[in-house]
Design an enzyme around this catalytic site. Structure first.
Site, PDB file in Angstrom:
ATOM      1  CG  LEU A 259      12.121   3.608  -6.457  1.00 16.14           C
ATOM      2  CD1 LEU A 259      13.777   3.378  -6.106  1.00 16.14           C
ATOM      3  CD2 LEU A 259      11.759   2.685  -7.803  1.00 16.14           C
ATOM      4  CG  HIS A 260       6.651   2.756  -1.320  1.00 14.47           C
ATOM      5  ND1 HIS A 260       6.969   3.178  -0.261  1.00 14.47           N
ATOM      6  CD2 HIS A 260       6.036   3.619  -2.202  1.00 14.47           C
ATOM      7  CE1 HIS A 260       6.498   4.378  -0.120  1.00 14.47           C
ATOM      8  NE2 HIS A 260       6.004   4.939  -1.007  1.00 14.47           N
ATOM      9  CG  LEU A 261      12.646  -0.605  -4.657  1.00 16.00           C
ATOM     10  CD1 LEU A 261      14.335  -0.718  -4.854  1.00 16.00           C
ATOM     11  CD2 LEU A 261      11.875  -0.948  -5.947  1.00 16.00           C
TER      12      LEU A 261
ATOM     13  CD  GLU B  13      10.345   4.895  -0.998  1.00 15.61           C
ATOM     14  OE1 GLU B  13      10.711   3.769  -1.384  1.00 15.61           O
ATOM     15  OE2 GLU B  13      10.123   5.637  -1.833  1.00 15.61           O
TER      16      GLU B  13
ATOM     17  CD  GLN C 198       7.628   0.499   1.974  1.00 17.06           C
ATOM     18  OE1 GLN C 198       7.618   0.451   0.733  1.00 17.06           O
ATOM     19  NE2 GLN C 198       8.379   0.479   2.895  1.00 17.06           N
TER      20      GLN C 198
END
Length: 372
Positions: free
Chosen positions: A94-96, A117, A270
């Site tokens: 997702l790397h939100l 992650e 990121q």
């Protein structure tokens, strides 16, 4: 449980959430698996392979999302947001912290999102990120060598040099999984390799691992500037789990680099560690030049080697997918603390501190949100 495996729609993303063997394991455990038509073709898995493994092949994208749990590779794109629904379990990268719009959509639709992650073991290792970090790290040195070629915009340097000619200088910022694997390939190509890291113990481990064949340097602004400006290839491989990557390499440092040198920003998903990697690129158009330096900022590097990447990812994620399917997410989180750390959003709440801080949103712990 009904589980969906959609086809990835990100640019040149050829990986797939599960291989046929992974699907077979879920079916054998009593679950129903829907696989979107041609979901695995980019990794050279055909629909018939999934059908023989027990999956139902569906042509409609909406149908493969109308399930209890979706297993993907990359974060959903905006065209997929309408498929979000309350209580859907989404298991994927997702790397939100770099995806505010996606984060808000997950909150608004009350999705239970689990990010590969941020699943973290007690020793702080990241079991679901590690295989792709290995792939991206190894690729970064190969890609860097390719774009140092004159015909690809570089200065025309062979990393390994030849007798009587200096080797190419490679600087790797970050000594974790990605950085270590980048160093392995760069060394194999014959380059002069330096790794910078903030952890003295890790630098000692790297010195032992490589038998003193790499330069290990403490990472601080002065050392970063010194090594960046003299490098032919700089690889950014810094990770703070769940949070935005720190901008360690300033624009002024980039301006001091040689024309035709190359930077590879593995951390771009990121947010990136270079101030000048201000846009994400794709495998179709992977580079741009700024201040005379070739910038490579592809967020899904392992998508270029999908067969290897899918199999490696499947090996890591399948035990957790089985746990979620067999026990349900509540019991899975109760019995497996590392998996609970993967929970990023839960029914309207942000449950990852790094994501909450990135967007100044309210944070709730997993225990608080789920009343565990």
């Amino acid at each position: 449980m009904k589980i969906g495996i959609p086809r990835e729609i990100k640019n040149n993303e050829n990986r797939v959430g599960l291989s046929p063997s992974g699907v077979h394991a879920l079916v054998e455990s009593g679950h129903t698996v829907l696989v979107e038509t041609n979901a695995g073709s980019g990794s050279f898995f055909e629909d018939v392979d999934y059908k023989e493994a027990g999956a139902e092949i569906v042509a409609e994208q909406a149908k493969v999302w109308d399930v209890d749990m979706v297993i993907k590779v990359k974060e959903p794109l905006e065209s997929e947001y309408p498929y979000f629904k309350e209580g859907l379990v989404l298991f994927t990268y997702l790397h939100l912290a770099n995806e505010e719009k996606l984060t808000q959509a997950l909150i608004d639709r009350k999705v239970i999102s689990i990010a590969y992650e941020t699943v973290q073991l007690p020793d702080r290792s990241l079991p679901l990120l590690s295989p792709m970090s290995e792939v991206a790290g190894r690729m970064s040195a190969q890609v860097g060598a390719e774009f140092l070629q004159k015909l690809n915009g570089g200065m025309g340097i062979l990393l390994g040099g030849v007798p009587g000619v200096p080797k190419g200088k490679v600087t790797i910022i970050g000594g974790g999984q990605a950085g270590t694997n980048a160093a392995k390939i760069a060394l194999g190509l014959g380059a002069d390799v330096t790794i910078l890291d903030v952890n003295p113990k890790r630098l000692q481990q790297l010195d032992d691992l490589f038998g003193g064949r790499v330069h290990t340097i403490m990472s601080n602004p002065l050392n970063i500037e010194l090594y960046v400006k003299q490098s032919d290839l700089v690889i950014g491989a810094v990770l703070i789990p769940g949070a935005k990557a720190p901008r360690l390499v300033t624009e002024d440092m980039i301006k001091q680099m040689k024309n035709g040198s190359v930077i590879i920003d593995i951390a771009i998903d990121q947010g990136g560690i270079f101030e000048t990697t201000d846009k994400i690129t794709t495998h179709d158009d992977p580079t741009y030049i700024k201040h005379g330096v070739v910038h490579y900022a592809v967020a899904n590097m392992p998508g270029a080697v999908p067969r290897t990447s899918t199999l490696a990812l499947n090996n890591a994620t399948l035990p957790y997918a089985l746990m979620l399917a067999n026990k349900g997410y509540r019991e899975a989180f109760k019995s497996n603390q590392p998996l609970s750390l993967g929970l990023n959003t839960y029914k309207g709440h942000v449950t990852n501190k790094g994501v909450a801080e990135a967007f100044e949103m309210e944070y709730k712990s997993v225990e608080e949100a789920l009343h565990l």
